[in-house]
Write an enzyme that holds these catalytic residues in place. Structure first.
Site, mmCIF file in Angstrom:
data_model
loop_
_atom_site.group_PDB
_atom_site.id
_atom_site.type_symbol
_atom_site.label_atom_id
_atom_site.label_comp_id
_atom_site.label_asym_id
_atom_site.label_seq_id
_atom_site.Cartn_x
_atom_site.Cartn_y
_atom_site.Cartn_z
ATOM 1 N N LYS A 1 0.840 -1.213 0.000
ATOM 2 C CA LYS A 1 0.000 0.000 0.000
ATOM 3 C C LYS A 1 0.874 1.262 0.000
ATOM 4 O O LYS A 1 0.623 2.201 -0.750
ATOM 5 C CB LYS A 1 -0.924 0.030 1.241
ATOM 6 C CG LYS A 1 -1.874 -1.155 1.336
ATOM 7 C CD LYS A 1 -2.862 -0.993 2.495
ATOM 8 C CE LYS A 1 -2.204 -1.028 3.868
ATOM 9 N NZ LYS A 1 -1.581 -2.310 4.230
ATOM 10 N N ARG B 1 -9.422 0.943 8.895
ATOM 11 C CA ARG B 1 -9.069 -0.442 9.241
ATOM 12 C C ARG B 1 -10.191 -1.118 10.014
ATOM 13 O O ARG B 1 -10.059 -2.295 10.350
ATOM 14 C CB ARG B 1 -7.805 -0.447 10.081
ATOM 15 C CG ARG B 1 -6.499 -0.716 9.282
ATOM 16 C CD ARG B 1 -5.376 -0.609 10.260
ATOM 17 N NE ARG B 1 -4.152 -1.267 9.941
ATOM 18 C CZ ARG B 1 -3.070 -0.679 9.438
ATOM 19 N NH1 ARG B 1 -3.100 0.583 9.082
ATOM 20 N NH2 ARG B 1 -1.955 -1.350 9.287
ATOM 21 N N ARG C 1 12.024 -5.364 4.793
ATOM 22 C CA ARG C 1 11.894 -4.014 4.234
ATOM 23 C C ARG C 1 12.548 -2.928 5.089
ATOM 24 O O ARG C 1 12.688 -3.085 6.298
ATOM 25 C CB ARG C 1 10.431 -3.696 3.922
ATOM 26 C CG ARG C 1 9.544 -3.542 5.117
ATOM 27 C CD ARG C 1 8.088 -3.394 4.673
ATOM 28 N NE ARG C 1 7.242 -3.108 5.811
ATOM 29 C CZ ARG C 1 5.945 -2.916 5.748
ATOM 30 N NH1 ARG C 1 5.319 -2.985 4.584
ATOM 31 N NH2 ARG C 1 5.249 -2.654 6.833
ATOM 32 N N ARG D 1 11.459 -0.640 10.695
ATOM 33 C CA ARG D 1 10.418 -0.439 11.699
ATOM 34 C C ARG D 1 10.494 -1.475 12.802
ATOM 35 O O ARG D 1 10.737 -2.654 12.534
ATOM 36 C CB ARG D 1 9.035 -0.519 11.026
ATOM 37 C CG ARG D 1 8.646 0.760 10.340
ATOM 38 C CD ARG D 1 7.423 0.608 9.498
ATOM 39 N NE ARG D 1 6.313 -0.076 10.157
ATOM 40 C CZ ARG D 1 5.108 -0.199 9.625
ATOM 41 N NH1 ARG D 1 4.855 0.326 8.435
ATOM 42 N NH2 ARG D 1 4.149 -0.837 10.255
ATOM 43 N N ARG E 1 -0.190 -8.679 13.334
ATOM 44 C CA ARG E 1 -0.760 -7.650 12.453
ATOM 45 C C ARG E 1 -1.641 -8.302 11.377
ATOM 46 O O ARG E 1 -2.696 -7.777 11.026
ATOM 47 C CB ARG E 1 0.360 -6.821 11.822
ATOM 48 C CG ARG E 1 0.984 -5.860 12.849
ATOM 49 C CD ARG E 1 2.345 -5.353 12.439
ATOM 50 N NE ARG E 1 2.350 -4.574 11.241
ATOM 51 C CZ ARG E 1 3.434 -4.349 10.485
ATOM 52 N NH1 ARG E 1 4.604 -4.868 10.836
ATOM 53 N NH2 ARG E 1 3.353 -3.613 9.419
HETATM 54 P P1 AMP Z 1 1.016 0.571 9.136
HETATM 55 O O1 AMP Z 1 2.153 1.526 9.001
HETATM 56 O O2 AMP Z 1 -0.181 0.956 8.305
HETATM 57 O O3 AMP Z 1 1.423 -0.863 8.929
HETATM 58 O O4 AMP Z 1 0.518 0.697 10.660
HETATM 59 C C1 AMP Z 1 1.387 0.378 11.742
HETATM 60 C C2 AMP Z 1 0.578 0.201 13.005
HETATM 61 O O5 AMP Z 1 -0.090 1.438 13.313
HETATM 62 C C3 AMP Z 1 -0.543 -0.832 12.925
HETATM 63 O O6 AMP Z 1 -0.067 -2.151 13.190
HETATM 64 C C4 AMP Z 1 -1.488 -0.328 14.015
HETATM 65 O O7 AMP Z 1 -1.010 -0.631 15.303
HETATM 66 C C5 AMP Z 1 -1.389 1.181 13.835
HETATM 67 N N1 AMP Z 1 -2.378 1.712 12.863
HETATM 68 C C6 AMP Z 1 -2.127 2.310 11.664
HETATM 69 N N2 AMP Z 1 -3.258 2.690 11.059
HETATM 70 C C7 AMP Z 1 -4.258 2.309 11.889
HETATM 71 C C8 AMP Z 1 -5.688 2.393 11.806
HETATM 72 N N3 AMP Z 1 -6.293 2.943 10.734
HETATM 73 N N4 AMP Z 1 -6.405 1.898 12.842
HETATM 74 C C9 AMP Z 1 -5.802 1.357 13.931
HETATM 75 N N5 AMP Z 1 -4.479 1.221 14.064
HETATM 76 C C10 AMP Z 1 -3.706 1.692 13.046
#
Ligand code: AMP
Length: 233
Positions: A23, A98, A137, A171, A182
């Site tokens: 994404k 989400r 990554r 990360r 996740r």
């Molecule tokens: P990402 O960078 O999108 O993989 O997000 C990293 C982490 O941030 C996720 O595993 C969640 O803990 C949190 N997170 C990001 N976006 C959301 C969302 N829309 N709703 C809830 N938690 C989120």
């Protein structure tokens, strides 16, 4: 009546898919191609953690565990970000919504500003490939370009191809254990949004297992059609 046309509201794209589906990569390519702004709630939350804001302090442990941060925090962060002037160029939502509650809150926010979801794109991938994709990554700390040990290495070790920075970041939640959680959170709370946007007539599914450029060209075709449909409506 002056016969003038109502200006087209800024487009809104949603990228759906499990962690590691690509994404962020696709959002960054769309940003360059269409001049729209990538809004990643993951990036916004990581910035809040680094800044030590109240929301960041509450989100930190949840993110480290691979669970979802509360709707209340995430919706507030996104609402604030959508109010910034650069969003008038259109937005690409990466990692939001989400949950169904977030999708409904987004509908309300967009309705209030006269906007709508132009396209929701589901990047379809096999779970089995995700752990390998995510654990390799890293991103450039200078310009944010994304790389991967196997699938997209830098030309020179640890030097960014784009900006020459040698500051590479990995990360904390990109480890095998957290990735499993996740993915599980994705299936339990997020995957049903594919049906939500299919029912709304906004969804396109794209096979995201192949080469990044092929996926980008498929995504771009959907976005071009969705944006063109708006300007000719
Ligand atoms: P990402 O960078 O999108 O993989 O997000 C990293 C982490 O941030 C996720 O595993 C969640 O803990 C949190 N997170 C990001 N976006 C959301 C969302 N829309 N709703 C809830 N938690 C989120």
């Amino acid at each position: 009546m002056d016969g003038g046309r109502t200006p087209t509201p800024p487009p809104v794209l949603i990228l759906l898919g499990p962690p590691g589906a690509g994404k962020g990569t696709q959002a960054r390519m769309l940003e360059q191609q269409y001049g729209m702004v990538q809004l990643s709630t993951g990036d916004l939350l990581r910035a809040a953690v680094v800044a030590g804001t109240r929301a960041g302090r509450r989100a930190r442990a949840v993110m480290e565990a691979g669970d979802l941060v509360s709707d209340e925090i995430v919706i507030a962060i996104l609402r604030d970000r959508l109010a910034h002037a650069d969003c008038s160029k259109g937005v690409i939502l990466d990692g939001f919504p989400r949950t169904t509650a977030q999708a409904e809150a987004l509908d309300v926010l967009l309705h209030a500003s006269g906007q709508r979801i132009n396209a929701a794109i589901s990047l379809e991938v096999a779970d089995t490939a995700m752990v390998k994709r995510i654990s390799g990554r890293f991103t450039c700390g200078g310009c944010g370009e994304g790389y991967h040990d196997t699938f997209k290495p830098t030309a020179k070790p640890d030097v960014c191809d784009k900006c020459g920075s040698t500051e590479m970041k990995r990360r904390a939640d990109d480890n095998a254990e957290t990735v499993a959680q996740r993915l599980s959170a994705y299936h339990a709370q997020t995957a049903s949004l594919i049906d939500y946007y299919e029912d709304a007539g906004a969804l396109t599914r794209i096979d995201a297992m192949g080469a990044i450029d092929q996926i980008a060209s498929d995504v771009s075709a959907v976005v071009s059609a969705a944006v063109a449909a708006d300007t000719t409506a």
